[in-house]
Scaffold this motif. Structure first.
Motif, PDB file in Angstrom:
ATOM      1  N   PHE A  77      18.012  37.403  41.315  1.00  0.00           N
ATOM      2  CA  PHE A  77      16.597  37.110  41.586  1.00  0.00           C
ATOM      3  C   PHE A  77      16.332  35.608  41.494  1.00  0.00           C
ATOM      4  N   VAL A  78      16.844  34.973  40.445  1.00  0.00           N
ATOM      5  CA  VAL A  78      16.657  33.528  40.260  1.00  0.00           C
ATOM      6  C   VAL A  78      17.334  32.752  41.393  1.00  0.00           C
ATOM      7  N   LEU A  79      18.520  33.183  41.802  1.00  0.00           N
ATOM      8  CA  LEU A  79      19.208  32.500  42.911  1.00  0.00           C
ATOM      9  C   LEU A  79      18.438  32.638  44.222  1.00  0.00           C
ATOM     10  N   PHE A  80      17.907  33.818  44.502  1.00  0.00           N
ATOM     11  CA  PHE A  80      17.111  34.004  45.719  1.00  0.00           C
ATOM     12  C   PHE A  80      15.850  33.137  45.671  1.00  0.00           C
ATOM     13  N   ALA A  81      15.199  33.069  44.502  1.00  0.00           N
ATOM     14  CA  ALA A  81      14.008  32.225  44.355  1.00  0.00           C
ATOM     15  C   ALA A  81      14.368  30.754  44.521  1.00  0.00           C
ATOM     16  N   THR A  82      15.517  30.362  43.991  1.00  0.00           N
ATOM     17  CA  THR A  82      15.994  28.980  44.155  1.00  0.00           C
ATOM     18  C   THR A  82      16.260  28.695  45.625  1.00  0.00           C
ATOM     19  N   ALA A  83      16.891  29.627  46.316  1.00  0.00           N
ATOM     20  CA  ALA A  83      17.164  29.470  47.748  1.00  0.00           C
ATOM     21  C   ALA A  83      15.868  29.306  48.522  1.00  0.00           C
ATOM     22  N   MET A  84      14.865  30.040  48.121  1.00  0.00           N
ATOM     23  CA  MET A  84      13.557  29.958  48.759  1.00  0.00           C
ATOM     24  C   MET A  84      13.010  28.532  48.671  1.00  0.00           C
ATOM     25  N   LEU A  85      13.051  27.954  47.487  1.00  0.00           N
ATOM     26  CA  LEU A  85      12.511  26.608  47.275  1.00  0.00           C
ATOM     27  C   LEU A  85      13.383  25.536  47.931  1.00  0.00           C
ATOM     28  N   VAL A  86      14.703  25.669  47.775  1.00  0.00           N
ATOM     29  CA  VAL A  86      15.626  24.683  48.349  1.00  0.00           C
ATOM     30  C   VAL A  86      15.536  24.665  49.871  1.00  0.00           C
ATOM     31  N   SER A  87      15.305  25.819  50.480  1.00  0.00           N
ATOM     32  CA  SER A  87      15.299  25.914  51.943  1.00  0.00           C
ATOM     33  C   SER A  87      14.206  25.080  52.596  1.00  0.00           C
ATOM     34  N   LEU A  88      13.135  24.800  51.883  1.00  0.00           N
ATOM     35  CA  LEU A  88      12.061  23.990  52.472  1.00  0.00           C
ATOM     36  C   LEU A  88      12.516  22.560  52.754  1.00  0.00           C
ATOM     37  N   LYS A  89      13.454  22.064  51.955  1.00  0.00           N
ATOM     38  CA  LYS A  89      13.966  20.703  52.133  1.00  0.00           C
ATOM     39  C   LYS A  89      15.344  20.718  52.807  1.00  0.00           C
ATOM     40  N   PHE A  90      16.184  21.653  52.388  1.00  0.00           N
ATOM     41  CA  PHE A  90      17.557  21.757  52.909  1.00  0.00           C
ATOM     42  C   PHE A  90      17.811  23.205  53.321  1.00  0.00           C
ATOM     43  N   ALA A  91      17.434  23.544  54.539  1.00  0.00           N
ATOM     44  CA  ALA A  91      17.472  24.933  55.006  1.00  0.00           C
ATOM     45  C   ALA A  91      18.874  25.535  54.928  1.00  0.00           C
ATOM     46  N   GLN A  92      19.886  24.778  55.335  1.00  0.00           N
ATOM     47  CA  GLN A  92      21.238  25.335  55.323  1.00  0.00           C
ATOM     48  C   GLN A  92      21.746  25.572  53.905  1.00  0.00           C
ATOM     49  N   TRP A  93      21.356  24.723  52.981  1.00  0.00           N
ATOM     50  CA  TRP A  93      21.728  24.944  51.573  1.00  0.00           C
ATOM     51  C   TRP A  93      21.033  26.200  51.049  1.00  0.00           C
ATOM     52  N   GLY A  94      19.771  26.356  51.399  1.00  0.00           N
ATOM     53  CA  GLY A  94      19.035  27.554  50.982  1.00  0.00           C
ATOM     54  C   GLY A  94      19.684  28.817  51.518  1.00  0.00           C
ATOM     55  N   PHE A  95      20.093  28.778  52.789  1.00  0.00           N
ATOM     56  CA  PHE A  95      20.773  29.920  53.391  1.00  0.00           C
ATOM     57  C   PHE A  95      22.099  30.185  52.683  1.00  0.00           C
TER      58      PHE A  95
END
Length: 195
Positions: free
Chosen positions: A156-174
Motif C-alpha cells: 500500500f505504501v509503495l503504491f501511494a509512493t508511486a502515485m506521488l512520484v509519478s507526478l514528477k517522474f512518471a516512469q519511476w512511478g510506473f
C-alpha cells in the motif's frame, strides 16, 4: 420453508466472473499495428508493457482473493461489501491501463493508474483483515497473519509512493508500481508457515 444461507462458493463464482470480464475488457483494448512489419510493433511498447503489468496484477489479485476465501466459512454482509469494493477498484484497471498506454506513460495517467492500485490495495487490506480474523488458528499461524498484514501495508505504501512520484517522474512511478505488484506474487508471504 427454511431460508438457505449464502455460500462462499457463490461469492467466489461471482468474483471469478468479474475477474474474467476485467481481463476480457483489457484484451479488447489491444489494437494491432497498422502495418505488417516488426518496426510497426515498436511504437506499441507502452501498450504491451502496461497490459503486461495490469494482466499480472489482475492475476495476482485473483490468486490472493482465491487464497483468502479459503479461510472464510460463510460470506457475511460485511465481507460481501468489502468484496464489491475490491472488485470495483479492480474493474478500473482496464481504463487506467488504456490511458497509460495511449499517453505513453504520461504523468497524470500514471498517477491515476497508481491511485487505482492504492484503492485495490486498500480494499484488499480490509478483505485480508476480515478473512484472517475469521480464520481458525489451526489454519494459519499468528506469525503468518502478521507477515501478511505487514506485506500488504508495505505494498500500500509503495503504491501511494508511486502515485506521488509519478507526478514528477512518471516512469519511476510506473516502475514502483511494477515492483510493488510483485510483493503479492505468492499468496502467503515469505517466511509464513501454515499450522
Amino acid at each position: 420453508m427454511p431460508q438457505r444461507k449464502a455460500t462462499i462458493e457463490r461469492l467466489a463464482a461471482f468474483s471469478d466472473a468479474v475477474f474474467a470480464v476485467i481481463i476480457t475488457i483489457m484484451v479488447l483494448d489491444l489494437k494491432p499495428p497498422e502495418h505488417p512489419t516488426f518496426a510497426a510493433l515498436w511504437p506499441l511498447w507502452p501498450t504491451a508493457l502496461s497490459y503486461l503489468v495490469s494482466y499480472v496484477f489482475v492475476a495476482i489479485v485473483w490468486l490472493n482473493h482465491h487464497h483468502l476465501l479459503r479461510f472464510t466459512e460463510e460470506p457475511t454482509a460485511r465481507l460481501i461489501w468489502i468484496n464489491f469494493a475490491h472488485l470495483f477498484a479492480v474493474s478500473l484497471v482496464p481504463f487506467t491501463t488504456a490511458w497509460v498506454a495511449d499517453t505513453r506513460l504520461a504523468a497524470v495517467p500514471v498517477f491515476v493508474y497508481a491511485t487505482d492500485f492504492v484503492l485495490v490495495e486498500a480494499a484488499y487490506l480490509s478483505f485480508e483483515h476480515h478473512a484472517l480474523t475469521h480464520a481458525e488458528l489451526e489454519e494459519i499461524s499468528h506469525r503468518s497473519r502478521r507477515l501478511a498484514k505487514v506485506r500488504t501495508i508495505i505494498a500500500f505504501v509503495l503504491f501511494a509512493t508511486a502515485m506521488l512520484v509519478s507526478l514528477k517522474f512518471a516512469q519511476w512511478g510506473f516502475g514502483i508500481v511494477c515492483g510493488a505488484v510483485l510483493l503479492h506474487l505468492q499468496p502467503e508471504p515469505p517466511g509464513a508457515r501454515r499450522v
